[in-house]
Design a protein around this motif. Structure first.
Motif, PDB file in Angstrom:
ATOM      1  N   ALA A  62      53.034  45.539  43.089  1.00  0.00           N
ATOM      2  CA  ALA A  62      51.794  44.792  43.261  1.00  0.00           C
ATOM      3  C   ALA A  62      51.983  43.370  42.762  1.00  0.00           C
ATOM      4  CB  ALA A  62      50.664  45.467  42.479  1.00  0.00           C
ATOM      5  N   GLU A  63      51.114  42.470  43.217  1.00  0.00           N
ATOM      6  CA  GLU A  63      51.138  41.110  42.667  1.00  0.00           C
ATOM      7  C   GLU A  63      49.883  40.845  41.847  1.00  0.00           C
ATOM      8  OE1 GLU A  63      52.304  37.908  45.192  1.00  0.00           O
ATOM      9  OE2 GLU A  63      54.142  38.911  45.789  1.00  0.00           O
ATOM     10  N   THR A  64      49.013  41.847  41.799  1.00  0.00           N
ATOM     11  CA  THR A  64      47.823  41.762  40.951  1.00  0.00           C
ATOM     12  C   THR A  64      47.841  43.016  40.076  1.00  0.00           C
ATOM     13  OG1 THR A  64      46.659  42.778  42.798  1.00  0.00           O
ATOM     14  CG2 THR A  64      46.350  40.424  42.513  1.00  0.00           C
ATOM     15  N   GLU A  65      46.822  43.148  39.203  1.00  0.00           N
ATOM     16  CA  GLU A  65      46.839  44.278  38.281  1.00  0.00           C
ATOM     17  C   GLU A  65      46.875  45.609  39.023  1.00  0.00           C
ATOM     18  OE1 GLU A  65      44.457  43.808  34.714  1.00  0.00           O
ATOM     19  OE2 GLU A  65      43.947  45.937  34.909  1.00  0.00           O
ATOM     20  N   GLN A  66      46.128  45.672  40.148  1.00  0.00           N
ATOM     21  CA  GLN A  66      46.152  46.873  40.978  1.00  0.00           C
ATOM     22  C   GLN A  66      46.713  46.533  42.352  1.00  0.00           C
ATOM     23  OE1 GLN A  66      42.543  49.139  41.179  1.00  0.00           O
ATOM     24  NE2 GLN A  66      42.239  49.122  38.962  1.00  0.00           N
ATOM     25  N   CYS A  67      47.417  47.501  42.953  1.00  0.00           N
ATOM     26  CA  CYS A  67      48.023  47.262  44.261  1.00  0.00           C
ATOM     27  C   CYS A  67      46.947  47.269  45.345  1.00  0.00           C
ATOM     28  CB  CYS A  67      49.091  48.307  44.551  1.00  0.00           C
ATOM     29  SG  CYS A  67      48.425  49.931  44.947  1.00  0.00           S
TER      30      CYS A  67
END
Ligand code: ZN
Length: 197
Positions: A63-68
């Motif tokens: 992922a590139e944020t906390e959640q995919c």
């Protein structure tokens, strides 16, 4: 064999999976003769993947944020969870279009010969997720090889007493193989025909 930077590049490329000494040499000389802008783009892509990509805090997919992207998608059901070994398996299953639930990425499979036991995988995190009570069915989509089967058996034994339905992908997948190499149709059928364990 060569001196300085070019040998250094050959050595580094040769450490990549699936790249033998001859391929490493061919790629190194390709890079040497390539357009500088292309090489800069490649170097940037290598750096950015390490800077930006991390693991989803829920399912451990990339992922590139906390959640995919999948965990953020509220249209996907929370009652069915599919357990896979690696993020590339998520991609393989997504390609079939057969699954609209969520995933849990273990980060490998149980492999005593390589010293990988349940504690080295994200099994504790899986149990915590299952403890929330939302999940009604767990699909074990580990690879159809010895390690994948051992992992599926281990998880089935742990999860079934929790009252959650557990299923395993149907046969038809190439035995001893890797989930990612199964074609979409075979993998899609294996998904549809999953059997409870
Ligand atoms: Zn996720």
């Amino acid at each position: 064999m060569y001196e300085g930077a070019i040998q250094n590049l050959i050595d580094e490329l040769g450490r990549l999976p699936g790249v033998g000494p001859k391929s490493a040499q061919r790629i190194a000389f390709h890079i040497l003769s390539a357009d500088p802008a292309d090489v800069t783009r490649l170097a940037t892509a290598l750096r950015r993947v390490k800077e930006l990509v991390r693991f989803c805090t829920v399912c451990f997919n990339v992922a590139e944020t906390e959640q995919c992207r999948i965990c953020r998608d509220t249209r996907r059901g929370v009652d069915v969870l599919c357990v896979v070994e690696e993020p590339k398996d998520v991609v393989a299953i997504e390609r079939t279009g057969e699954f609209r639930g969520r995933y849990h990425v273990l980060g490998g499979a149980i492999n005593p010969l390589e010293g990988i036991g349940p504690d080295n995988l994200r099994i504790r995190e899986l149990m915590l997720r299952l403890g929330s009570g939302d999940v009604k069915e767990l699909i074990l989509a580990t690879d159809p090889n010895t390690e994948g089967e051992a992992t599926a058996t281990y998880l089935a034994l742990m999860v079934k007493p929790m009252g959650i339905a557990v299923s395993r992908l149907a046969s038809g997948l190439p035995v001893g193989g890797d989930l990612e190499y199964a074609d979409e149709i075979t993998l899609g059928r294996a998904f549809e025909g999953r059997r409870s364990v």
